[in-house]
Motif scaffolding. Structure first.
Motif, PDB file in Angstrom:
ATOM      1  N   GLU A 242       0.863  -1.179   0.000  1.00 24.19           N
ATOM      2  CA  GLU A 242       0.000   0.000   0.000  1.00 24.19           C
ATOM      3  C   GLU A 242       0.895   1.223   0.000  1.00 24.19           C
ATOM      4  O   GLU A 242       1.978   1.220   0.592  1.00 24.19           O
ATOM      5  CB  GLU A 242      -0.909  -0.003   1.245  1.00 24.19           C
ATOM      6  N   TYR A 243       0.458   2.253  -0.712  1.00 23.09           N
ATOM      7  CA  TYR A 243       1.248   3.492  -0.726  1.00 23.09           C
ATOM      8  C   TYR A 243       0.943   4.302   0.502  1.00 23.09           C
ATOM      9  O   TYR A 243      -0.214   4.572   0.823  1.00 23.09           O
ATOM     10  CB  TYR A 243       0.946   4.295  -1.987  1.00 23.09           C
TER      11      TYR A 243
ATOM     12  N   GLY B  99       2.041   7.846   1.673  1.00 16.72           N
ATOM     13  CA  GLY B  99       2.796   8.977   1.123  1.00 16.72           C
ATOM     14  C   GLY B  99       3.468   8.518  -0.156  1.00 16.72           C
ATOM     15  O   GLY B  99       2.823   7.938  -1.015  1.00 16.72           O
ATOM     16  N   ASP B 100       4.774   8.736  -0.237  1.00 15.87           N
ATOM     17  CA  ASP B 100       5.525   8.327  -1.416  1.00 15.87           C
ATOM     18  C   ASP B 100       5.999   6.883  -1.337  1.00 15.87           C
ATOM     19  O   ASP B 100       6.494   6.343  -2.316  1.00 15.87           O
ATOM     20  CB  ASP B 100       6.780   9.209  -1.557  1.00 15.87           C
TER      21      ASP B 100
ATOM     22  N   ILE C  95      -3.408  -2.249   7.707  1.00 16.04           N
ATOM     23  CA  ILE C  95      -2.955  -1.576   6.484  1.00 16.04           C
ATOM     24  C   ILE C  95      -2.819  -0.078   6.772  1.00 16.04           C
ATOM     25  O   ILE C  95      -3.707   0.522   7.377  1.00 16.04           O
ATOM     26  CB  ILE C  95      -3.992  -1.809   5.363  1.00 16.04           C
TER      27      ILE C  95
ATOM     28  N   ARG D 127      -3.135   3.827   6.546  1.00 14.45           N
ATOM     29  CA  ARG D 127      -4.234   4.634   6.006  1.00 14.45           C
ATOM     30  C   ARG D 127      -3.700   5.958   5.461  1.00 14.45           C
ATOM     31  O   ARG D 127      -2.754   6.537   6.004  1.00 14.45           O
ATOM     32  CB  ARG D 127      -5.268   4.924   7.106  1.00 14.45           C
ATOM     33  N   GLN D 128      -4.370   6.422   4.411  1.00 20.08           N
ATOM     34  CA  GLN D 128      -3.957   7.692   3.775  1.00 20.08           C
ATOM     35  C   GLN D 128      -4.037   8.863   4.760  1.00 20.08           C
ATOM     36  O   GLN D 128      -3.231   9.795   4.706  1.00 20.08           O
ATOM     37  CB  GLN D 128      -4.870   8.023   2.592  1.00 20.08           C
ATOM     38  N   ASP D 129      -5.046   8.820   5.649  1.00 22.59           N
ATOM     39  CA  ASP D 129      -5.226   9.939   6.581  1.00 22.59           C
ATOM     40  C   ASP D 129      -4.027  10.073   7.501  1.00 22.59           C
ATOM     41  O   ASP D 129      -3.585  11.180   7.808  1.00 22.59           O
ATOM     42  CB  ASP D 129      -6.484   9.712   7.431  1.00 22.59           C
TER      43      ASP D 129
ATOM     44  N   ALA E 165      -1.297  11.705   5.668  1.00 20.03           N
ATOM     45  CA  ALA E 165      -1.519  13.148   5.523  1.00 20.03           C
ATOM     46  C   ALA E 165      -1.085  13.888   6.785  1.00 20.03           C
ATOM     47  O   ALA E 165      -0.429  14.933   6.714  1.00 20.03           O
ATOM     48  CB  ALA E 165      -2.987  13.423   5.224  1.00 20.03           C
TER      49      ALA E 165
ATOM     50  N   ASP F  72      -8.682  15.386   8.676  1.00 14.77           N
ATOM     51  CA  ASP F  72      -8.075  14.458   7.709  1.00 14.77           C
ATOM     52  C   ASP F  72      -6.999  15.126   6.857  1.00 14.77           C
ATOM     53  O   ASP F  72      -5.960  14.541   6.568  1.00 14.77           O
ATOM     54  CB  ASP F  72      -9.152  13.904   6.770  1.00 14.77           C
ATOM     55  N   GLN F  73      -7.294  16.344   6.396  1.00 18.26           N
ATOM     56  CA  GLN F  73      -6.322  17.066   5.579  1.00 18.26           C
ATOM     57  C   GLN F  73      -5.913  18.324   6.328  1.00 18.26           C
ATOM     58  O   GLN F  73      -6.474  19.398   6.108  1.00 18.26           O
ATOM     59  CB  GLN F  73      -6.938  17.458   4.237  1.00 18.26           C
TER      60      GLN F  73
ATOM     61  N   ARG G  61      -9.064  13.977  12.922  1.00 20.20           N
ATOM     62  CA  ARG G  61      -8.272  12.770  12.774  1.00 20.20           C
ATOM     63  C   ARG G  61      -7.182  12.614  13.825  1.00 20.20           C
ATOM     64  O   ARG G  61      -6.831  11.519  14.208  1.00 20.20           O
ATOM     65  CB  ARG G  61      -7.658  12.752  11.359  1.00 20.20           C
TER      66      ARG G  61
END
Lengths: 376, 418
Positions: free
Chosen positions: A83-84, A86-87, A98, A100-102, A105, A320-321, A345
């Motif tokens: 899983e990505y 960040g980079d 897994i 998480r994108q949050d 961020a 989240d962002q 978040r």
């Protein structure tokens, strides 16, 4: 969950016969098409690797197998194995949460805030509790190296699960191969086993407490403490948590156990981890603490606990962002500012030098300079 | 007794000369064939306005530095200097003119002697003032494309178009312009040479080429007995020449994204970034694979969405690249539209007939006449070989173009006054 209309299933089937089963977990055609493409790419890669070994596989049957697994709800990240974050492409295995994108961020935003601080120590020390795949220290080091290579990050990831620790070490070795520039130091990130919930003063001896583990590793003081602890209440686990998460991701990483370290039944079970985490933050003299939370109510509860501890100079809540400013900035609740867009978040606390690193002092200490040249 | 070696008288006199011979450079920017006798009043008023503005700017710059003001002041300074020179020269001319009517004969003689020199000075000053005031064409510094197509006159026109092409090629060779033949098509649709030409595009890949060849755009008329003619009648046919500034396409790679002048520049504030978020609780509750990123450029309403990669940062990066190139494309198209408008103003698409010619090549009289500057030369062969005679004609047209620019500017000034 509403039923999928037959029309969308027909449409999907007209495009590709593998699409209808993927619509189950994906819910919309665009996402299903993306997933199918990624699965195809994965199958091609696997077939190529097998071919290099002199082995051949049937691509069609492998793809069909993977699609069936995905249709049953198995997370795509477990199927593809990565899983990505960040980079970084972090490896994922069943039994470990897994990334998480949050979370990525928040971490990226934190590094973005502190990378320009003038008085950062040449070795910044990061403690990550409940590290899982090890994604947080890996991304932190990668991002910090990209924006400020002169500062080296020394990180310690702590987890209670052996599976997670094994995967985290594997990820670190993998990153050393993939990004040799930012992970040049083999000792930069270490992972140890310890349990956050064990009270060091209780006579329970089923595992090692954080304090004992840190003492053992002679690393009692840390600049930054980050954690993404289990924070799902058992009720939310039944009601709001996605089926695929519930069925395939470890409950250990999601729902806090019934008892806290002293054997007391926690009043709000989903908050079990935060008090021990904040206590550890106090003990290791962390200047910045970033804790992930489930929603705004939990965030406020955690922020209040942190404030009641009386050691922090400031507390704020990130959405989240955190880097994105909303058109209508939300007003602070209980004097706790809420920053960014999306769901609440994480909770950020700082003290001492942490305020300067985060650039917080500029707001409170220096009054805005009057515009002398406005007339010109 | 000392012996003096014999030295040639020529050598001896050479010693007295300055060792470095003065190289007579005659640089003529936008030079005209005709001499500007006096500066038109509207132009003079404009110069005075500019001088006034320049003074204000320098005052402002004395107080504090401002990049924009400094740039403007720098642009104006040549005009201001030219105006000063002109003022000085015209003043001394008036002074000398009054002295010439003086009763003192000796003084009169001296004044008359000086007057000629001063008049010349004034002429030069006027010339430089006009030149500095006339705006340089915005594309003058660019390389250019010459497009040659036969006009009215059938195969004779096609033959003449081929002649024109070889004329320009010879001219480029002679004056050291690099060129490449981008397109060459004869009437049979092949690339074989020697057959009447259907279309040719010549790229003159040198700076300032557009400034040099700008004057060539238009209908070139030929009057001769064609080789295809059996009865010996003189025909009149035409070929059109389009001249376009060539904007380098491949300069995109080394564009600086942070340079506001660049086509690729995008103000971050003008872009709305949307990332696909998991609905509902988010965080540990959901495990989504959506990584789509959508960028909206608010002023132009261009939307770019990217979902190819599983990594959101990668999608974001790709979306930015795409958005940049789309916006650059839009800007380029807009500029090209302006160019097309300009090209139409040079040669109307409908005006491809024999009437609206810019130049006539008359083989019977061995004469070339440019109808814009009114120049006539009689060395047609040299012109067709791209020789100095062609250069002479082109220069006269450039002068004419400049006069047109000045006239347009004066007209503009007049209408502004009213």
């Amino acid at each position: 969950m509403p039923r999928l209309p037959p029309s969308i299933l027909r449409r999907a089937h007209a495009i590709d016969r593998f699409l209808p089963p993927l619509l189950g977990p994906c819910r919309n055609l665009r996402a299903a098409q993306n997933e199918l493409r990624w699965l195809r790419e994965h199958v091609d890669k696997v077939a190529k690797a097998r071919h290099a070994k002199g082995d051949t596989i049937s691509k069609g049957s492998l793809l069909g197998d993977l699609v069936r697994q995905r249709a049953r709800g198995k997370p795509l990240q477990y199927i593809l194995g990565t899983e990505y974050f960040g980079d970084l492409e972090i490896r994922c295995r069943p039994g470990v949460l897994i990334p998480r994108q949050d979370t990525a961020a928040s971490i990226t935003h934190l590094v973005h805030l502190i990378h320009a601080a003038p008085d950062l120590p040449s070795e910044l020390r990061l403690l990550d509790l409940c590290t899982g795949t090890g994604c947080i220290p890996l991304l932190f080091r990668h991002e910090l190296f990209a924006s400020r290579p002169s500062i080296s990050l020394r990180a310690l990831g702590v987890d209670v699960s052996y599976t997670a620790l094994k995967l985290a070490s594997h990820n670190f070795q993998r990153m050393r191969k993939l990004h040799p520039a930012s992970f040049n130091d083999p000792k930069a990130i270490e992972f140890i086993k310890a349990d956050v919930l064990i009270n060091p003063f209780s006579d329970y001896d089923g595992g090692s407490s954080i304090k004992a583990a840190l003492n053992y590793h002679r690393a009692s003081f840390w600049d930054i403490l980050v954690s993404n602890p289990p924070y799902v209440s058992s009720e939310a686990y039944r009601m709001t948590t996605e089926r695929s998460v519930r069925l395939f991701e470890p409950k250990l990483a999601l729902v806090p156990p019934n008892m806290d370290g002293d054997g007391n039944i926690a009043v709000e079970r989903e908050d079990t981890f935060y008090k021990p985490l904040l206590t550890i933050a106090r003990d290791v003299e962390a200047k910045i603490v970033l804790l992930e939370v489930s929603d705004v109510h939990q965030a406020l509860r955690v922020a209040r606990v942190a404030r009641a501890l009386g050691i922090f100079d400031g507390v704020e809540i990130w959405r989240d962002q955190p880097g994105v400013s909303e058109e209508t900035p939300s007003s602070p609740i209980d004097d706790i500012p809420i920053i960014g867009a999306g769901n609440a978040r994480s909770v950020l606390c700082w003290r001492g030098k942490g305020a300067q690193w985060l650039g917080k002092h500029a707001v409170s200490l220096t009054p805005p300079t009057p515009a002398y040249h406005a007339e010109r | 007794m000392t012996t003096t070696p014999w030295v040639c008288r020529n050598c001896l006199s050479r010693i007295a000369w300055p060792s470095i011979r003065r190289i007579r450079t005659s640089i003529r920017f936008q030079s005209t064939g005709s001499v500007v006798e006096s500066v038109p009043p509207a132009l003079l008023a404009r110069a005075r306005n500019i001088a006034l503005e320049h003074k204000q700017l320098t005052d402002q710059l004395a107080d504090g530095f401002d990049t924009r003001a400094a740039k403007k002041a720098g642009e104006y300074s040549s005009i201001v200097n030219a105006l000063k020179e002109w003022d000085k020269a015209s003043e001394s001319v008036t002074e000398l003119s009054s002295l010439i009517h003086d009763s003192d004969a000796e003084l009169r003689e001296l004044a008359a002697e000086d007057l000629d020199a001063t008049r010349e000075q004034l002429q030069n000053a006027s010339q430089s003032l006009v030149t500095s005031l006339v705006p340089i064409h915005p594309f003058a510094h660019l390389p250019c494309l010459l497009e040659i197509r036969p006009g009215a006159g059938g195969s004779e026109a096609a033959i003449f178009a081929g002649d024109l092409l070889s004329m320009y090629q010879a001219f480029c060779n002679r004056s050291g312009f690099r060129f490449t033949l981008l397109k060459y098509e004869n009437v049979n649709g092949t690339q074989e040479a020697g057959v009447p030409l259907s279309e040719a595009i010549l790229e003159v890949d040198q700076e300032n080429a557009y400034g040099v060849f700008r004057c060539e755009a238009g209908i070139h008329r030929v009057q001769r007995v064609p080789v295809t003619e059996t009865k010996g009648r003189t025909h009149t046919s035409a070929a059109s020449v389009h001249v376009l500034p060539s904007l380098q396409e491949n300069s995109a790679q080394n564009e600086d994204f942070d340079d506001p002048e660049s086509d690729y520049y995008i103000d971050q504030k003008e872009v709305r970034l949307e990332v696909m978020r998991a609905g509902g609780a988010g965080g540990q509750h959901v495990n989504k694979t959506e990584s789509a990123v959508r960028l909206t450029h608010i002023p132009s309403n261009i939307v770019v969405s990217m979902q190819d990669s599983r990594s959101q940062p990668k999608n974001k990066e790709m979306a930015w690249t795409l958005l940049r190139s789309r916006i650059a494309q839009l800007r380029r198209e807009k500029r090209e539209e302006e160019m097309v408008a300009m090209r139409r103003s040079v040669v109307g698409v409908a005006k491809m007939g024999r009437g609206d010619k810019v130049r006539t090549y008359n083989y019977g009289q061995q004469r070339v006449t440019d109808h814009r500057s009114g120049t006539t030369v009689h060395d047609l062969d040299d012109v067709m070989e791209g020789g100095p005679t062609l250069e002479k004609i082109m220069e006269s047209v450039r002068g004419w173009l400049m006069e047109q620019d000045v006239a347009a500017m004066i007209f503009e000034g007049d209408t502004k006054k009213r």
